[in-house]
Write an enzyme that holds these catalytic residues in place. Sequence first.
Site, PDB file in Angstrom:
ATOM      1  N   ASP A 132       0.113   5.266   0.500  1.00 36.52           N
ATOM      2  CA  ASP A 132       0.001   6.326   1.499  1.00 36.52           C
ATOM      3  C   ASP A 132      -0.104   5.714   2.899  1.00 36.52           C
ATOM      4  OD1 ASP A 132      -0.215   9.331   1.397  1.00 36.52           O
ATOM      5  OD2 ASP A 132      -1.830   8.849   2.792  1.00 36.52           O
ATOM      6  N   ASP A 145       0.871  -1.156   0.000  1.00 35.96           N
ATOM      7  CA  ASP A 145       0.000   0.000   0.000  1.00 35.96           C
ATOM      8  C   ASP A 145       0.921   1.221   0.000  1.00 35.96           C
ATOM      9  OD1 ASP A 145      -2.321   1.692   0.582  1.00 35.96           O
ATOM     10  OD2 ASP A 145      -1.430   1.849   2.578  1.00 35.96           O
ATOM     11  N   ASP A 184      -1.509  -0.042   5.906  1.00 33.85           N
ATOM     12  CA  ASP A 184      -1.741   0.699   7.158  1.00 33.85           C
ATOM     13  C   ASP A 184      -3.218   0.723   7.529  1.00 33.85           C
ATOM     14  OD1 ASP A 184      -2.475   2.517   5.079  1.00 33.85           O
ATOM     15  OD2 ASP A 184      -2.206   4.196   6.461  1.00 33.85           O
TER      16      ASP A 184
HETATM   17  N1  PLP Z   1      -7.974   7.780  -2.394  1.00 27.80           N
HETATM   18  C1  PLP Z   1      -7.414   9.005  -2.509  1.00 27.80           C
HETATM   19  C2  PLP Z   1      -8.075  10.033  -3.362  1.00 27.80           C
HETATM   20  C3  PLP Z   1      -6.220   9.296  -1.822  1.00 27.80           C
HETATM   21  O1  PLP Z   1      -5.670  10.522  -1.925  1.00 27.80           O
HETATM   22  C4  PLP Z   1      -5.637   8.279  -1.013  1.00 27.80           C
HETATM   23  C5  PLP Z   1      -4.399   8.550  -0.271  1.00 27.80           C
HETATM   24  O2  PLP Z   1      -3.723   9.558  -0.449  1.00 27.80           O
HETATM   25  C6  PLP Z   1      -6.259   7.031  -0.942  1.00 27.80           C
HETATM   26  C7  PLP Z   1      -7.408   6.819  -1.641  1.00 27.80           C
HETATM   27  C8  PLP Z   1      -5.684   5.889  -0.146  1.00 27.80           C
HETATM   28  O3  PLP Z   1      -4.555   5.416  -0.844  1.00 27.80           O
HETATM   29  P1  PLP Z   1      -3.760   4.117  -0.358  1.00 27.80           P
HETATM   30  O4  PLP Z   1      -4.569   2.909  -0.752  1.00 27.80           O
HETATM   31  O5  PLP Z   1      -2.444   4.215  -1.107  1.00 27.80           O
HETATM   32  O6  PLP Z   1      -3.564   4.271   1.107  1.00 27.80           O
HETATM   33 CA    CA Z   2      -2.802   3.477   3.019  1.00 30.39          CA
END
Ligand code: PLP
Ligand code: CA
Length: 309
Positions: free
Chosen positions: A29, A27, A248
Site C-alpha cells: 500500500d 511494500d 513509502d
Molecule cells: N495494516 C493494515 C490493516 C492495512 O490495511 C495496511 C494498508 O492498507 C497496512 C497495515 C500497511 O500495509 P503496507 O505495509 O503494505 O503499507
Molecule cells: Ca506502505
Amino acid sequence: GGPRRCRRLEGEAARAVLANADTLLFDCDGVLWRGEAAVSGAAAVLGKLAAAGKRLCYVTNNSGRTRAAYTEKLRRLGFPPAEPRHIFSSAFCAARYLRQALPPGAAAYVLGSAALAAELEAVGIPHLGPGPAALPGPAPADWLQAPLEPAVRAVLVGFDEHFSYAKLCQALRYLLRGPDCLLVGTNRDHRLPLEGGAGIPGTGCLVKAVETAAQREAFIVGKPNRFMFDCVAAEFPVDPARTIMVGDRLDTDILMGNSCGLTTLLTLSGVTALDEVRGCQDSGCAARHSLVPDYYVDSLADLLPALGE
Ligand code: PLP
Ligand code: CA
C-alpha cells in the site's frame, strides 16, 4: 561511512542501481497501489523488472489478507504473476513465527481477521478468537467465568475490526496464566492513512492495549523488525548487497531495509513527504539517520526510463 544522504534515483545512477539488484522487496500500500487503485505506471515497472529476471517479493504489514488474496490482487491490478510464496505478509510471517516458537499441538488466541486465522490453519496451528467475541453475560464479571482453552500458549494480535473490551479481557486471562503464553503482534503501524488526510487506527493501537493490560512487551513480526526479511531469506537465496527494499514509510519499510543492509528506495506516492526525510537527514540524531533512505522517487513510474523506456 557517515550519515546517509538521500538522493533522487534517476539517470545513469538508476540504471546502475537496478542492474546491481537481483531481488526487489516491495511494500504494497502506497507503493504499488493506494487502496484499490494501482499507482500509475507501477505495474509496467514491475513487468519490466520481472522480464529482466529480477526476483520480486512483496512485504506488507497488513495482516488482513491471505497470501492467496495478495496474488489475486496483484493479478487484478495488472502486476506480473506472483506465487503465494513471494508474498510476505505480517499474517503469514506471524503464522511462521508461531510454528517455530510453539510446541506441537499448542493453540493461539487470536485478535485478528479471518485471513490471519487462515494463515495459522495453513501451518497447522489451532486457534480461537476471530470474529465478534461470544459473551457469556453482559458484564466483565461474567466474562471471567468463560472457559479458557487449555491448549492456548500464545496471544496473537493483528488487525481486528471486532476488537473489544471483552476480547482484551480474554487475552489478558490467557497471558496471566504465565510467561510461557507468548504475546505476538503482527505490526505496530499506528494509523492507516486514507485519502484527504483521513485515517483509521492501525494495529499498533490494539497491540498497545494488550501490552498495557499484560504489562509485557509483544514480539513484533512486521517491519521494521528484521524477522520479515529473515522470512524472505529463508525462502530464497537473497544477498542483502544485491537487494532493494522499496517502501513509502520511513519507520517501517526504510528502517527495516537499512537495518538489514539492503539498498533502500522511498516512493513519495504514499504516506511520506520529502520534508520528513530532510528532517531526519539534518537532525544530529543517529536513530533518525537510520530512517533516511538511500534513494527516493516521486513514484515507481519514474524508473521506467532506466528500464529502457
Ligand atoms: N495494516 C493494515 C490493516 C492495512 O490495511 C495496511 C494498508 O492498507 C497496512 C497495515 C500497511 O500495509 P503496507 O505495509 O503494505 O503499507
Ligand atoms: Ca506502505
